[in-house]
Scaffold this motif. Structure first.
Motif, mmCIF file in Angstrom:
data_model
loop_
_atom_site.group_PDB
_atom_site.id
_atom_site.type_symbol
_atom_site.label_atom_id
_atom_site.label_comp_id
_atom_site.label_asym_id
_atom_site.label_seq_id
_atom_site.Cartn_x
_atom_site.Cartn_y
_atom_site.Cartn_z
ATOM 1 N N GLN A 222 15.449 45.159 19.391
ATOM 2 C CA GLN A 222 15.325 46.566 19.750
ATOM 3 C C GLN A 222 15.679 47.485 18.572
ATOM 4 N N LEU A 223 16.613 47.043 17.727
ATOM 5 C CA LEU A 223 17.031 47.877 16.601
ATOM 6 C C LEU A 223 16.156 47.682 15.371
ATOM 7 N N LEU A 224 15.720 46.451 15.130
ATOM 8 C CA LEU A 224 14.991 46.133 13.898
ATOM 9 C C LEU A 224 13.599 45.588 14.163
ATOM 10 N N GLY A 225 13.108 45.718 15.387
ATOM 11 C CA GLY A 225 11.808 45.134 15.708
ATOM 12 C C GLY A 225 10.653 45.810 15.002
ATOM 13 N N ASP A 226 10.788 47.091 14.648
ATOM 14 C CA ASP A 226 9.703 47.827 13.992
ATOM 15 C C ASP A 226 9.746 47.716 12.476
ATOM 16 N N GLN A 227 10.725 47.014 11.930
ATOM 17 C CA GLN A 227 10.824 46.881 10.481
ATOM 18 C C GLN A 227 9.788 45.886 9.955
ATOM 19 N N LYS A 228 9.337 46.123 8.737
ATOM 20 C CA LYS A 228 8.351 45.256 8.102
ATOM 21 C C LYS A 228 9.013 43.972 7.631
ATOM 22 N N LEU A 229 8.397 42.844 7.921
ATOM 23 C CA LEU A 229 8.894 41.540 7.502
ATOM 24 C C LEU A 229 8.007 40.997 6.393
ATOM 25 N N ARG A 230 8.631 40.509 5.364
ATOM 26 C CA ARG A 230 7.900 39.944 4.236
ATOM 27 C C ARG A 230 7.972 38.424 4.265
ATOM 28 N N VAL A 231 6.933 37.800 3.759
ATOM 29 C CA VAL A 231 6.870 36.347 3.649
ATOM 30 C C VAL A 231 6.999 35.998 2.171
ATOM 31 N N LEU A 232 8.047 35.280 1.815
ATOM 32 C CA LEU A 232 8.338 34.942 0.427
ATOM 33 C C LEU A 232 8.197 33.446 0.217
ATOM 34 N N GLN A 237 9.091 35.490 -4.187
ATOM 35 C CA GLN A 237 7.929 36.322 -4.454
ATOM 36 C C GLN A 237 7.057 36.385 -3.206
ATOM 37 N N GLU A 238 6.506 37.578 -2.953
ATOM 38 C CA GLU A 238 5.640 37.729 -1.793
ATOM 39 C C GLU A 238 4.340 36.943 -1.988
ATOM 40 N N ILE A 239 3.930 36.249 -0.937
ATOM 41 C CA ILE A 239 2.737 35.413 -1.000
ATOM 42 C C ILE A 239 1.513 36.314 -0.916
ATOM 43 N N GLN A 240 0.663 36.250 -1.939
ATOM 44 C CA GLN A 240 -0.535 37.082 -1.997
ATOM 45 C C GLN A 240 -1.677 36.430 -1.215
ATOM 46 N N THR A 269 -0.440 41.217 0.900
ATOM 47 C CA THR A 269 0.440 40.068 1.049
ATOM 48 C C THR A 269 0.402 39.558 2.490
ATOM 49 N N VAL A 270 0.965 38.390 2.665
ATOM 50 C CA VAL A 270 1.019 37.793 3.996
ATOM 51 C C VAL A 270 2.012 38.573 4.852
ATOM 52 N N GLN A 271 1.640 38.896 6.070
ATOM 53 C CA GLN A 271 2.478 39.655 6.976
ATOM 54 C C GLN A 271 2.789 38.814 8.211
#
Length: 410
Positions: A222-232, A237-240, A269-271
């Motif tokens: 509920q607090l962090l559900g709208d935050q963007k998550l990165r795949v490293l 490094q973010e996967i392109q 990048t991968v989301q």
């Protein structure tokens, strides 16, 4: 404090020093030009005299009279350039006399260049004041095994115990960082922000310096559900996405939204898909457990390991890996969090090296497989050539036999 040693420099002979001091006291920024008949003309402008060369010349030839020209006053104030040259000459003269301090305390190095876990010494902990506890009336009985003694109504923590627990906590941070875990450094007291941020940067982790929001772990969706998550990847490094993957993703999103493919935009990048939820940390380092009891309770509820600085008035069972030390001393806190950040950095670099070695071994294995496949293909091709040659020879013999049979029948 760290011991200091004064090293005296050898000065010039007294005769040279007195002569040089006399030159400094005079007006040195003016010159006169000598005419052909030996008379001095009026000064036409400032002339900068190289006093360092004059001193070296005087040192090499003590008996030679001074060649520094006698200064004359012009009756006007000095310019900025002349004042700067005089100040520079005076500074150069004073630098040659006296001593320098070596091995003195530099407080900024605990943040910019902290020691590694291998450099933990009892002298370093003693100089930072990590052994000083609270008054005996405020102690928690659970810290009895950490206390060395009492002096002037204050509990003293054993330095051996501090060093042992700090090394253990550094190994934990090193292991979590080496395995790619998420580490959060929490320090909400005044003055701890810079050290916490630097430690988080070294470990490629996260930090909290203002306030822990209750429910960050227990109510994370509920607090962090709208935050963007990165795949490293393993190198942080973010996967392109490739062009084919982006096209497939566009088609999938366009079909789901019933839109044209050209109107759908995707990231480079991968989301993580929406609804995946927030991510919980793998390790939490708390510098002031008394002000963050809610955070420690949330971590204990989800079995997240914690590291905390435990003073004599704090319950040591509130964290998983306690570090008995003085949590009120900013220097001690900077030292401890700097060592933990350095351990996390070493673990991260070890992960990078392991990943590089793994990629190198994978490339070698692929090369070996490619070489084996090439040898196999060459052998198959050679066998096919031999088989074709044998078939051609057999066909030729068969034709010869048929020709001979036709000739004999005639």
């Amino acid at each position: 404090m760290i011991p200091r040693r004064v090293v005296a420099r050898s000065s010039q002979p007294s005769k040279i020093i007195s002569r040089y001091t006399l030159c400094l006291r005079q007006q040195r920024s003016f010159s006169t030009e000598t005419l052909t008949d030996g008379k001095a003309s009026a000064p036409k402008g400032p002339l900068i005299v190289d006093f360092e060369e004059q001193v070296k010349l005087a040192a090499s030839e003590p008996s030679r009279p001074s060649t520094i020209p006698q200064a004359q006053t012009l009756g006007r104030p000095l310019t900025k350039l002349e004042e700067y040259q005089r100040l520079k000459a005076a500074k150069h003269a004073s630098d040659q006399i006296g001593g320098v301090l070596e091995d003195h305390y530099k407080p900024h190095e605990l943040i910019t260049n902290p020691p590694s876990p291998r450099d933990i010494t009892l002298e370093l902990l003693l100089a930072s004041g990590a052994h000083l506890g609270h008054a005996t009336a405020l102690w928690n009985p659970g810290n009895q095994r950490f206390i060395f003694g009492i002096r002037q109504g204050i509990h003293l923590i054993s330095l051996d115990v501090i060093a042992a627990h700090l090394r253990r906590a550094a190994r934990v941070v090193h292991g979590v960082s080496k395995n790619g875990g998420i580490i959060i450094f929490v320090g909400t007291r005044f003055g701890q922000e810079r050290a916490v941020v630097e430690a988080a940067k070294r470990t490629k982790g996260y930090h909290i310096t203002e306030r822990w929001v209750p429910g960050t772990i227990t109510n994370k969706d509920q607090l962090l559900g709208d935050q963007k998550l990165r795949v490293l990847n393993h190198l942080d490094q973010e996967i392109q996405l490739t062009a084919q993957q982006k096209l497939q993703l566009k088609k999938k999103l366009a079909a789901a939204a019933k839109q044209d493919t050209s109107k759908v935009k995707v990231e480079e990048t991968v989301q993580v898909p929406h609804g995946f939820g927030a991510v919980r940390p793998d390790l939490v380092v708390c510098l002031n457990p008394l002000e963050n009891r809610t955070m420690l309770q949330e971590c204990a509820q989800y079995r997240i390991p914690t590291i905390g600085i435990i003073d004599t008035d704090v319950d040591p069972t509130c964290v998983t890996y306690p570090i008995p030390a003085n949590d009120d001393s900013l220097r001690a806190v900077q030292l401890i969090v700097g060592i933990l950040g350095k351990a996390g950095q070493e673990g991260r670099l070890a992960r990078y090296e392991g990943e590089a070695e793994r990629m190198e071994e994978l490339e070698k294995q692929q090369k070996r497989l490619a070489e084996a496949q090439r040898i196999k293909d060459e052998a198959t091709e050679t066998a096919q050539v031999h088989k074709d040659a044998e078939q051609a020879a057999s066909d030729a013999r068969q034709r010869d036999l048929e020709r001979e049979s036709l000739i004999s029948n005639r």
